[in-house]
Motif scaffolding. Structure first.
Motif, PDB file in Angstrom:
ATOM      1  N   ARG A  52       0.901  -1.192  -0.284  1.00  0.00           N
ATOM      2  CA  ARG A  52      -0.068   0.021   0.100  1.00  0.00           C
ATOM      3  C   ARG A  52       0.936   1.115   0.119  1.00  0.00           C
ATOM      4  NH1 ARG A  52      -2.197  -1.169   6.264  1.00  0.00           N
ATOM      5  NH2 ARG A  52      -0.453  -0.829   7.268  1.00  0.00           N
ATOM      6  N   ILE A  53       0.250   2.290  -0.303  1.00  0.00           N
ATOM      7  CA  ILE A  53       0.653   3.597  -0.322  1.00  0.00           C
ATOM      8  C   ILE A  53       0.155   4.409   0.781  1.00  0.00           C
ATOM      9  CG2 ILE A  53       1.242   5.748  -1.646  1.00  0.00           C
ATOM     10  CD1 ILE A  53       1.488   4.200  -4.090  1.00  0.00           C
ATOM     11  N   LEU A  54       0.774   4.995   1.655  1.00  0.00           N
ATOM     12  CA  LEU A  54       0.112   5.728   2.982  1.00  0.00           C
ATOM     13  C   LEU A  54       0.708   7.244   2.728  1.00  0.00           C
ATOM     14  CD1 LEU A  54       1.137   2.941   5.599  1.00  0.00           C
ATOM     15  CD2 LEU A  54      -1.265   3.554   4.563  1.00  0.00           C
ATOM     16  N   LYS A  78      -3.703   0.639  -4.525  1.00  0.00           N
ATOM     17  CA  LYS A  78      -3.510   0.882  -5.983  1.00  0.00           C
ATOM     18  C   LYS A  78      -2.565   2.057  -6.318  1.00  0.00           C
ATOM     19  CE  LYS A  78      -6.767  -2.157  -6.669  1.00  0.00           C
ATOM     20  NZ  LYS A  78      -6.318  -3.753  -7.348  1.00  0.00           N
ATOM     21  N   PRO A  79      -2.205   2.209  -7.614  1.00  0.00           N
ATOM     22  CA  PRO A  79      -1.251   3.525  -7.857  1.00  0.00           C
ATOM     23  C   PRO A  79      -1.975   4.764  -7.414  1.00  0.00           C
ATOM     24  CG  PRO A  79      -1.381   1.661  -9.719  1.00  0.00           C
ATOM     25  CD  PRO A  79      -2.424   1.138  -8.723  1.00  0.00           C
ATOM     26  N   CYS A  80      -1.203   5.685  -6.968  1.00  0.00           N
ATOM     27  CA  CYS A  80      -1.789   6.824  -6.498  1.00  0.00           C
ATOM     28  C   CYS A  80      -1.476   8.018  -7.489  1.00  0.00           C
ATOM     29  CB  CYS A  80      -1.007   7.081  -5.045  1.00  0.00           C
ATOM     30  SG  CYS A  80      -1.854   8.511  -4.021  1.00  0.00           S
ATOM     31  N   ALA A 150       6.835   5.217  -6.104  1.00  0.00           N
ATOM     32  CA  ALA A 150       6.043   4.382  -5.221  1.00  0.00           C
ATOM     33  C   ALA A 150       5.119   3.670  -6.213  1.00  0.00           C
ATOM     34  CB  ALA A 150       5.226   5.519  -4.498  1.00  0.00           C
ATOM     35  N   ASN A 151       4.611   4.166  -7.195  1.00  0.00           N
ATOM     36  CA  ASN A 151       3.956   3.276  -7.966  1.00  0.00           C
ATOM     37  C   ASN A 151       4.651   2.090  -8.888  1.00  0.00           C
ATOM     38  OD1 ASN A 151       1.322   4.838  -7.373  1.00  0.00           O
ATOM     39  ND2 ASN A 151       1.715   6.388  -9.067  1.00  0.00           N
ATOM     40  N   ASN A 157       5.960  -4.921  -6.851  1.00  0.00           N
ATOM     41  CA  ASN A 157       5.396  -5.848  -5.815  1.00  0.00           C
ATOM     42  C   ASN A 157       4.384  -6.525  -5.977  1.00  0.00           C
ATOM     43  OD1 ASN A 157       4.877  -5.903  -2.392  1.00  0.00           O
ATOM     44  ND2 ASN A 157       2.705  -5.373  -3.189  1.00  0.00           N
ATOM     45  N   LYS A 158       3.520  -6.278  -6.896  1.00  0.00           N
ATOM     46  CA  LYS A 158       2.455  -7.275  -7.496  1.00  0.00           C
ATOM     47  C   LYS A 158       3.229  -8.527  -8.203  1.00  0.00           C
ATOM     48  CE  LYS A 158      -1.753  -7.268 -10.111  1.00  0.00           C
ATOM     49  NZ  LYS A 158      -2.659  -6.627 -10.837  1.00  0.00           N
TER      50      LYS A 158
END
Length: 235
Positions: A52-54, A78-80, A150-151, A157-158
């Motif tokens: 996740r992106i936080l 998901k992508p941010c 990050a994306n 990561n997936k």
């Protein structure tokens, strides 16, 4: 009660409890993997996150972010996009930090041998402070750059989740076949013993550097199943 029966009882109790995570359910990208592990007699999962992106708003007395004592301004699996982060940053009063957290899976294992199969490490993360005492300390251009990073990490990561799942299936299938055929198991154990002896002879009489030590560890890891070679540390 023997240990196997005790483990089975513990598994039933844990899996019957309500999901207390913020989302309240297993992330879509790891549902199949979690179900696969929970169907096995030797494992059960206790928590997981697909990555996740936080954006967290922590205290103003330091840059260390403690998630349990901070405000979650934004969270996505998901992508941010930049606009979502900019809007969320306007709510920050302390030190806002952008983080990417990779796939995490906590698993209870019936015995040490089962745990060794799941031994995986990764350093695939990101943590960058963006504001201090509510004041933005970076440009929007830099935020856009960070989100691209990050994306990309989210996409990688997936792929790692898929690779982990495929390798895990392969190793457990091989483990099952070995247990069904004692002669194969005996041959594998003999091969492992010879490899250990070769490593000991290799180490004896040498000045073992960090590089040599790492090489010996990687040789041993091949017999433990899935290990750090799945998720290389040079990402």
């Amino acid at each position: 009660m023997d240990r196997i029966a005790e483990f089975r009882k513990w598994k039933v109790q844990c899996l019957s409890k309500a999901d207390l995570s913020r989302k309240g359910s297993v992330d879509e990208d790891v549902v199949e993997l979690v179900q696969f592990l929970n169907m096995r007699d030797e494992f059960f999962t206790t928590s997981s996150c697909a990555g996740r992106i936080l954006l967290l708003d922590g205290g103003i007395n330091g840059f260390e972010v403690q998630k349990q004592n901070c405000c979650w301004l934004l969270v996505t699996h998901k992508p941010c996009v930049k606009d979502d982060v900019i809007v969320a940053l306007k709510k920050a009063n302390g030190d806002a930090t952008l983080k990417f957290e990779p796939f995490v899976l906590h698993v209870q294992c019936r015995q040490l041998q089962d745990a060794q199969i799941l031994a995986v490490r990764s350093t695939h993360g990101l943590e960058v402070p963006l504001s201090h005492k509510g004041k933005l300390m970076v440009t929007e251009e830099y935020i856009d750059f960070l989100l691209n990073v990050a994306n990309q990490k989210m996409e990688e990561n997936k792929k790692r989740i898929e690779r982990f799942y495929n390798c895990l299936q392969h190793v457990l299938e091989r483990e099952t076949m070995t247990n069904l055929h004692p002669k194969i198991k005996e041959k594998n154990n003999s091969s492992y013993t010879h490899k250990k002896q070769r490593n000991q002879e290799k180490a004896h009489g040498q000045c073992i550097t960090k590089e040599n030590d790492k090489e010996l560890e990687n040789d041993d890891d091949d017999d433990l199943g899935i290990n750090i070679t799945i998720f290389p540390e040079d990402y």
